[in-house]
Every structure is written in C-alpha cells, then in structure tokens.
Design a protein around this motif. Structure first.
Motif, mmCIF file in Angstrom:
data_model
loop_
_atom_site.group_PDB
_atom_site.id
_atom_site.type_symbol
_atom_site.label_atom_id
_atom_site.label_comp_id
_atom_site.label_asym_id
_atom_site.label_seq_id
_atom_site.Cartn_x
_atom_site.Cartn_y
_atom_site.Cartn_z
ATOM 1 N N ASN A 1 0.832 -1.217 0.000
ATOM 2 C CA ASN A 1 0.000 0.000 0.000
ATOM 3 C C ASN A 1 0.859 1.257 0.000
ATOM 4 O OD1 ASN A 1 -2.876 -0.448 -0.138
ATOM 5 N ND2 ASN A 1 -2.696 -1.564 1.780
ATOM 6 N N ARG A 2 1.945 1.211 0.742
ATOM 7 C CA ARG A 2 2.881 2.334 0.780
ATOM 8 C C ARG A 2 3.480 2.563 -0.616
ATOM 9 N NH1 ARG A 2 4.341 6.959 2.400
ATOM 10 N NH2 ARG A 2 6.552 7.383 2.409
ATOM 11 N N GLN A 3 3.772 1.457 -1.308
ATOM 12 C CA GLN A 3 4.345 1.580 -2.656
ATOM 13 C C GLN A 3 3.319 2.143 -3.647
ATOM 14 O OE1 GLN A 3 7.555 1.319 -3.050
ATOM 15 N NE2 GLN A 3 7.476 1.914 -5.210
ATOM 16 N N VAL A 4 2.045 1.799 -3.474
ATOM 17 C CA VAL A 4 0.990 2.392 -4.313
ATOM 18 C C VAL A 4 1.071 3.908 -4.167
ATOM 19 C CG1 VAL A 4 -1.523 2.699 -4.589
ATOM 20 C CG2 VAL A 4 -0.581 0.397 -4.256
ATOM 21 N N ASN A 5 1.199 4.365 -2.920
ATOM 22 C CA ASN A 5 1.304 5.802 -2.643
ATOM 23 C C ASN A 5 2.545 6.407 -3.308
ATOM 24 O OD1 ASN A 5 2.365 8.161 -0.792
ATOM 25 N ND2 ASN A 5 0.144 8.058 -0.517
ATOM 26 N N ARG A 6 3.676 5.705 -3.227
ATOM 27 C CA ARG A 6 4.915 6.234 -3.810
ATOM 28 C C ARG A 6 4.851 6.297 -5.341
ATOM 29 N NH1 ARG A 6 6.096 9.573 -0.834
ATOM 30 N NH2 ARG A 6 8.125 9.895 -1.785
ATOM 31 N N GLU A 7 4.180 5.303 -5.951
ATOM 32 C CA GLU A 7 4.025 5.324 -7.419
ATOM 33 C C GLU A 7 3.111 6.480 -7.827
ATOM 34 O OE1 GLU A 7 5.790 3.507 -9.470
ATOM 35 O OE2 GLU A 7 6.616 2.054 -8.057
ATOM 36 N N LEU A 8 2.067 6.727 -7.017
ATOM 37 C CA LEU A 8 1.170 7.851 -7.314
ATOM 38 C C LEU A 8 1.911 9.178 -7.106
ATOM 39 C CD1 LEU A 8 -2.226 6.571 -5.853
ATOM 40 C CD2 LEU A 8 -1.605 6.826 -8.274
ATOM 41 N N TYR A 9 2.798 9.218 -6.114
ATOM 42 C CA TYR A 9 3.632 10.416 -5.932
ATOM 43 C C TYR A 9 4.521 10.625 -7.169
ATOM 44 C CZ TYR A 9 7.280 13.614 -4.684
ATOM 45 O OH TYR A 9 8.152 14.675 -4.727
ATOM 46 N N SER A 10 5.080 9.528 -7.696
ATOM 47 C CA SER A 10 5.905 9.632 -8.912
ATOM 48 C C SER A 10 5.078 10.234 -10.045
ATOM 49 C CB SER A 10 6.424 8.258 -9.348
ATOM 50 O OG SER A 10 7.266 7.707 -8.366
ATOM 51 N N ALA A 11 3.831 9.769 -10.188
ATOM 52 C CA ALA A 11 2.942 10.301 -11.229
ATOM 53 C C ALA A 11 2.739 11.803 -11.015
ATOM 54 C CB ALA A 11 1.602 9.577 -11.202
ATOM 55 N N TYR A 12 2.529 12.185 -9.771
ATOM 56 C CA TYR A 12 2.326 13.590 -9.408
ATOM 57 C C TYR A 12 3.566 14.422 -9.723
ATOM 58 C CZ TYR A 12 -1.646 15.400 -6.656
ATOM 59 O OH TYR A 12 -2.807 15.967 -6.245
ATOM 60 N N LEU A 13 4.727 13.882 -9.373
ATOM 61 C CA LEU A 13 5.999 14.571 -9.598
ATOM 62 C C LEU A 13 6.204 14.814 -11.094
ATOM 63 C CD1 LEU A 13 8.787 15.580 -8.493
ATOM 64 C CD2 LEU A 13 9.606 13.224 -8.769
ATOM 65 N N TYR A 14 5.965 13.770 -11.911
ATOM 66 C CA TYR A 14 6.189 13.904 -13.348
ATOM 67 C C TYR A 14 5.146 14.811 -13.997
ATOM 68 C CZ TYR A 14 9.644 10.290 -12.524
ATOM 69 O OH TYR A 14 10.725 9.590 -12.042
ATOM 70 N N LEU A 15 3.945 14.821 -13.425
ATOM 71 C CA LEU A 15 2.917 15.733 -13.926
ATOM 72 C C LEU A 15 3.321 17.177 -13.629
ATOM 73 C CD1 LEU A 15 0.225 15.477 -15.421
ATOM 74 C CD2 LEU A 15 -0.930 15.484 -13.189
ATOM 75 N N ALA A 16 3.889 17.418 -12.456
ATOM 76 C CA ALA A 16 4.370 18.764 -12.096
ATOM 77 C C ALA A 16 5.505 19.174 -13.038
ATOM 78 C CB ALA A 16 4.849 18.787 -10.644
#
Ligand SMILES: [Fe+2]
Ligand SMILES: [Fe+2]
Length: 162
Positions: A11-26
């Motif tokens: 579950n923590r990794q799901v969050n980190r992958e979504l953070y990666s998506a957010y980072l690349y979107l930024a």
C-alpha cells in the motif's frame, strides 16, 4: 491471503508510485511554461505510466484478498531551474524507487511470499529501464549544455514518444 506486513508495504508503494505520477505531472506542467512541448509530452506520458505502476500493485493487493488503503499524496514542487535540474531529480528519484522495490523484494523473501516476489520481478526489470532512460536523457542534456536554444533538438526527439 496476503500477510499484513506485506500488504502495508505494498500500500505504501501504491502511494509512492502515485507520488511519482504527481511529480512527473508537475514537471510536465513546468515544461509547458518553458515552451518545451516535447519534454512536457514525455513527462505527461511518464506520469501516466507511473499511475499504471500504482494500479498494478493496487490490483495485486485486491487479487490476494488484501485491503487497499489510499493515503494522502505528497505535493511535488512546481518549479525547477532548468531541464538539467529536472532530469537530475528524475534520475535521483528513480534510483530511490529502485531501492524501495528492492526493499519490498527483501520483505517478500523474509515473509516467504513467493507470489509477491514473482509480481515484484516485473518492477525490478522496469526500474532498470527507468534508470537507463533518465540517465540517458540527463547525459544528452549535459552534452547539449542545458541551454534552451540547444535543447530544441532533444525537445523534438522526446516529443516523438507515443
Ligand atoms: Fe514507477
Ligand atoms: Fe517505464
């Protein structure tokens, strides 16, 4: 049924992958403001790919009878000094993600969770690719001198990503 410790780590990794998506979107939004449309497109597709990484783990947790628990996604920064600085961060970030994946693999071994071990092998391979792409683009930027005018060729190349 998946063990609670493994479930929490995934579950923590799901969050980190979504953070990666957010980072690349930024980063994509940043490149839009600097008129680097090819870089922006590449990053937007990268964000989409990260979202699919999150969903792979999400679906896996559900398939194993686990519970998906979604947490708040950290806000990424909105500005960078240059394209070079962006890709330095991408490369460092992907190396960090590789470390996270390897820690998950270690946990699956410790837990004798063969199914999770096998699922994670896709991510082990994917991280080799992600690091390779990030370092390749970073070194191309360095060669071109990180000057906006010199980066147009690379912007054009990255814009070809499907
Ligand atoms: Fe990822
Ligand atoms: Fe990838």
């Amino acid at each position: 049924m998946i063990a609670k410790t493994m479930e929490a780590a995934l579950n923590r990794q799901v969050n980190r992958e979504l953070y990666s998506a957010y980072l690349y979107l930024a980063m994509s939004a940043y490149f839009e403001t600097t008129n680097m449309k090819g870089f922006a497109k590449w990053m937007r597709l990268q964000a989409k790919e990260e979202q699919s990484h999150a969903m792979k783990i999400y679906d896996y947790v559900l398939a194993r009878g686990g519970t998906v628990s979604l947490e708040a996604i950290e806000a990424p920064r909105a500005k960078w000094a240059s394209a070079g600085k962006v890709f330095e961060e991408v490369y460092a970030h992907e190396q960090k993600v590789t470390g996270m994946i390897h820690t998950l693999v270690d946990l699956s071994v410790k837990e004798k969770d063969h199914a999770t071990f096998e699922m994670l092998q896709w991510f082990v391979k994917e991280q080799v690719e992600e690091e390779e792409h990030a370092s390749e683009i970073l070194s191309q930027i360095k060669t071109l001198g990180d000057v906006v005018g010199h980066l147009f060729w690379l912007d054009h190349q990255l814009g070809k990503r499907e």
